[in-house]
Design a protein around this motif. Structure first.
Motif, mmCIF file in Angstrom:
data_model
loop_
_atom_site.group_PDB
_atom_site.id
_atom_site.type_symbol
_atom_site.label_atom_id
_atom_site.label_comp_id
_atom_site.label_asym_id
_atom_site.label_seq_id
_atom_site.Cartn_x
_atom_site.Cartn_y
_atom_site.Cartn_z
ATOM 1 N N HIS A 46 -2.018 3.510 1.505
ATOM 2 C CA HIS A 46 -2.669 1.301 1.562
ATOM 3 C C HIS A 46 -1.479 1.224 1.761
ATOM 4 O O HIS A 46 -0.922 0.869 0.244
ATOM 5 N N ARG A 47 -1.671 0.233 2.659
ATOM 6 C CA ARG A 47 -0.164 -1.095 0.929
ATOM 7 C C ARG A 47 -0.239 -1.632 0.525
ATOM 8 O O ARG A 47 0.342 -1.683 -0.632
ATOM 9 N N LYS A 48 -1.703 -1.900 0.867
ATOM 10 C CA LYS A 48 -2.341 -2.950 -0.842
ATOM 11 C C LYS A 48 -2.555 -1.762 -1.940
ATOM 12 O O LYS A 48 -1.800 -2.568 -3.013
ATOM 13 N N GLU A 51 1.328 -1.715 -2.592
ATOM 14 C CA GLU A 51 2.088 -3.795 -2.955
ATOM 15 C C GLU A 51 1.692 -2.998 -4.749
ATOM 16 O O GLU A 51 2.804 -4.068 -5.361
ATOM 17 N N VAL A 140 7.683 4.549 0.160
ATOM 18 C CA VAL A 140 7.055 2.526 0.971
ATOM 19 C C VAL A 140 7.320 3.659 1.993
ATOM 20 O O VAL A 140 6.229 3.443 3.432
ATOM 21 N N VAL A 143 3.680 4.700 3.948
ATOM 22 C CA VAL A 143 2.407 3.734 4.482
ATOM 23 C C VAL A 143 2.390 3.070 5.810
ATOM 24 O O VAL A 143 3.482 2.608 6.845
ATOM 25 N N ASP A 145 0.139 0.852 7.254
ATOM 26 C CA ASP A 145 -0.358 -0.924 7.414
ATOM 27 C C ASP A 145 1.036 -1.667 7.021
ATOM 28 O O ASP A 145 0.315 -2.432 6.272
ATOM 29 N N MET A 146 2.512 -0.642 7.028
ATOM 30 C CA MET A 146 2.868 -1.535 6.461
ATOM 31 C C MET A 146 4.800 -2.216 7.627
ATOM 32 O O MET A 146 4.617 -0.546 8.694
ATOM 33 N N GLU A 150 9.137 -5.001 6.638
ATOM 34 C CA GLU A 150 8.071 -5.325 5.443
ATOM 35 C C GLU A 150 8.340 -4.257 4.477
ATOM 36 O O GLU A 150 9.129 -4.249 2.727
ATOM 37 N N LYS A 151 8.926 -2.738 4.515
ATOM 38 C CA LYS A 151 9.219 -2.150 3.613
ATOM 39 C C LYS A 151 11.062 -2.071 3.511
ATOM 40 O O LYS A 151 11.376 -2.341 2.132
ATOM 41 N N ARG A 154 10.528 -4.851 0.661
ATOM 42 C CA ARG A 154 9.931 -4.095 -0.731
ATOM 43 C C ARG A 154 11.372 -3.315 -1.097
ATOM 44 O O ARG A 154 11.201 -3.515 -2.472
#
Length: 602
Positions: A46-48, A51, A140, A143, A145-146, A150-151, A154
């Motif tokens: 999960h992205r959440k 993060e 990462v 994940v 849902d990224m 975005e990856k 990050r």
């Protein structure tokens, strides 16, 4: 195979929130307590949660404001001519050894901090932060849902967290082992120290990689995240430090096995290292110009307020790398600030004298005009560099709706313990920077720790130009070394530096170091400036106290006295060049990882 993820340090922090003010670290990592059934795969599903792993790595970024967790050291400027410490510890007395990690101003390991209601919490140290960053980098891609973009971003942020921690290691230890993944107990633990050159190049490589992926700046919603500007700024800092005499010299600062292996210096002097440092500063300016000069000195025409905002306020477009280990200041900080107020950080009277008059004159107590009105003239108008009043409390300044009374019998007296500042005014000044008025003004602010600000880039460039004997030559931006210094001075309405008084060479270098001292006081700059230039002589500045007496007509009489009996500064009296770098903890040496101790600490 699923590997269990053990979280090192304090509970991992909550997600980045949606506004500049709301950027904070919570207490929950997941929706349930951490147990050994939480795996890498479940977290990075999960992205959440992913993060939150990165946010915990961010939480390892240093914070230099006084806190119980920093081994009762608090501000590293205590070790310089800027400050003192009531009591001190074994390093102050010159008795510290490599077996006493708590005696030194930096540790690689996690720290215990006193949280609210006295509850001890762990704060992630550099090694934990690096490991968290590598855990993120290695997982990462899992994940779902990224987005790829975005990856990509990050990953670059995680690299910058690693780079920042290694920049601190370089400045404190010299070349150290390079960690290239999240080590487990199954890994080979043979860690060999890098040479200084290898260490520097690794940091520069990470910064350059990150700068290619990160945005030049971030929105206020993401304030606190790493950006490309911070990456290039860190490169400038590292290369300036590396080009300085501590590492860049014809001989090591001290003989020993670590020096023989080039862990503590390059092995020679090479002028091109200064050119490399200059290029890094100019690269930052080029990219900033290409991005509409987004980063600028905070300047609205109110010198004192602008200087304050530049170092303190969030989202000010001057701070390039910041730490948000703490969020909005609350009542817990009253206990933290007491560590300053009770004398753990005492500004020195030597530092008070460093601030020039508003005319740009060196302040001199033997000058009758200076001595009569050292802070305010007969009409109450400030007589000194505006940065003095935002860095130190001085007698007669505005404070809690009245004027400070740092005089015999006053509420902030230097005699023993004062009503509001306790022992912090021992030398005749109090610490205002970060502490503000220690009341409503302070507690109304959201806090950030400015780890690297734009003025440092300007002064890095000026120093490199001076070292390359081109201080008077105009660069591609039409500026010479003096122009870069004057950018910093003029922001606070200080006059241009006098070229005749400070010609290229040693005189100009001293002026630059002075400018850095008054601009970055208690921001962990002076300590490293003294070490990288091997300026033990600055530590030997004659110590004195400023005693103030109120006359019957409400004027003041100022007296400099030599009765400085706190703290003991035996480490200067017993000086050894070993103090330019701190020792690796003996416990780490004894683990037989292949570490070589720094010279003088064997």
């Amino acid at each position: 195979m699923k590997h269990t993820l053990y979280i090192i340090g304090m509970s991992a922090a909550a997600l980045f929130c949606t506004s500049c003010e709301d950027f904070k670290f919570g207490s929950a990592f997941l929706d349930k307590p951490i147990t050994t059934d939480i795996t890498i795969d479940s977290i990075f599903a999960h992205r959440k949660y992913a993060e939150q792993v990165l946010t915990e790595a961010y939480h390892s970024m240093p914070d230099f404001l006084a806190s119980d967790g920093r081994y009762k050291w608090h501000m590293v400027e205590n070790l310089t001519d800027l400050g003192d410490c009531y009591g001190g510890n074994d390093m102050y007395s010159g008795q510290a050894t490599a077996s006493e990690p708590g005696a030194f101003p930096y540790s690689l390991t996690d720290m215990n901090d006193s949280g609210k209601d006295g509850v001890k919490v762990k704060v992630s140290g550099p090694l934990s932060g690096i490991r968290q960053a590598y855990i993120y980098l290695e997982n990462v891609d899992k994940v779902p849902d990224m987005t790829d973009e975005e990856k990509w971003l990050r990953r670059a942020e995680a690299k910058m967290i690693i780079a920042y921690h290694y920049s601190d290691m370089l400045r404190y230890y010299g070349g150290m082992p390079w960690i290239d993944h999240s080590y487990t107990t199954n890994d080979d633990m043979n860690f060999t120290r890098m040479t200084v050159e290898e260490h520097v190049n690794k940091i520069v490589e990470l910064c350059s990689e990150a700068a290619l992926s990160l945005p030049w700046s971030v929105s206020t919603d993401d304030e606190g995240r790493m950006c490309a500007a911070g990456a290039l700024a860190l490169k400038s800092r590292v290369l300036t430090f590396a080009a300085s005499p501590l590492f860049n010299s014809d001989k090591p600062f001290m003989e020993g096995a670590a020096s023989d292996a080039l862990h503590t210096w390059y092995g020679n002097y090479d002028e091109t290292r200064w050119q490399r440092a200059l290029n890094a500063g100019l690269e930052f300016l080029e990219m900033n110009q290409a991005n509409g000069d987004y980063y600028q000195l905070y300047e609205t025409g109110k010198p004192r307020a602008d200087y304050f905002s530049g170092y303190y306020d969030r989202c000010n477009k001057e701070a390039l790398i910041v730490s948000h280990r703490y969020n909005k200041i609350d009542n817990w900080w009253r206990r933290v600030l007491c560590m300053v107020r009770w004398g753990r950080t005492i500004p020195s009277a030597v530092y008070g004298d460093m601030f020039e008059t508003v005319k740009g004159e060196t302040f001199d107590w033997n000058n009758p005009e200076h001595a009569q009105y050292p802070f305010f003239d007969a009409t109450g108008k400030p007589t000194r560099d505006p940065r003095l009043y935002e860095t130190l409390w001085v007698n007669g300044d505005s404070y809690r709706g009245r004027k400070t009374e740092i005089y015999a019998g006053g509420q902030e007296t230097w005699e023993g313990t004062s009503a509001t500042m306790e022992k912090s005014t021992y030398n005749g000044y109090g610490l205002r920077k970060f502490c503000l008025d220690q009341d409503k003004e302070l507690f109304a602010h959201y806090y950030q720790c400015p780890l690297l600000r734009l003025p440092e880039i300007y002064l890095n460039i000026a120093e490199a130009m001076n070292q390359l004997d081109i201080a008077n030559q105009k660069d591609k931006f039409g500026r010479d070394a003096y122009d870069y210094i004057n950018l910093v001075r003029n922001r606070v309405n200080m006059p241009d530096l006098d070229k005749e008084k400070y010609p290229q060479g040693e005189a100009l270098l001293n002026a630059i170091l002075h400018e850095r001292a008054v601009e970055f006081g208690f921001e962990e700059v002076r300590y490293f400036d003294i070490n990288r230039h091997k300026r033990k002589d600055l530590l030997e500045a004659h110590r004195f106290r400023l005693k103030t007496y109120k006359n019957a007509d409400n004027t003041f009489r100022y007296e400099r006295t030599d009765d400085v009996n706190q703290p003991t500064r035996g480490w200067v009296e017993r000086w050894s060049n070993r103090y330019y770098l701190i020792p690796i903890a003996v416990d780490e040496i004894n683990k037989k990882y292949g570490l070589i101790q720094n010279p003088g600490w064997e």
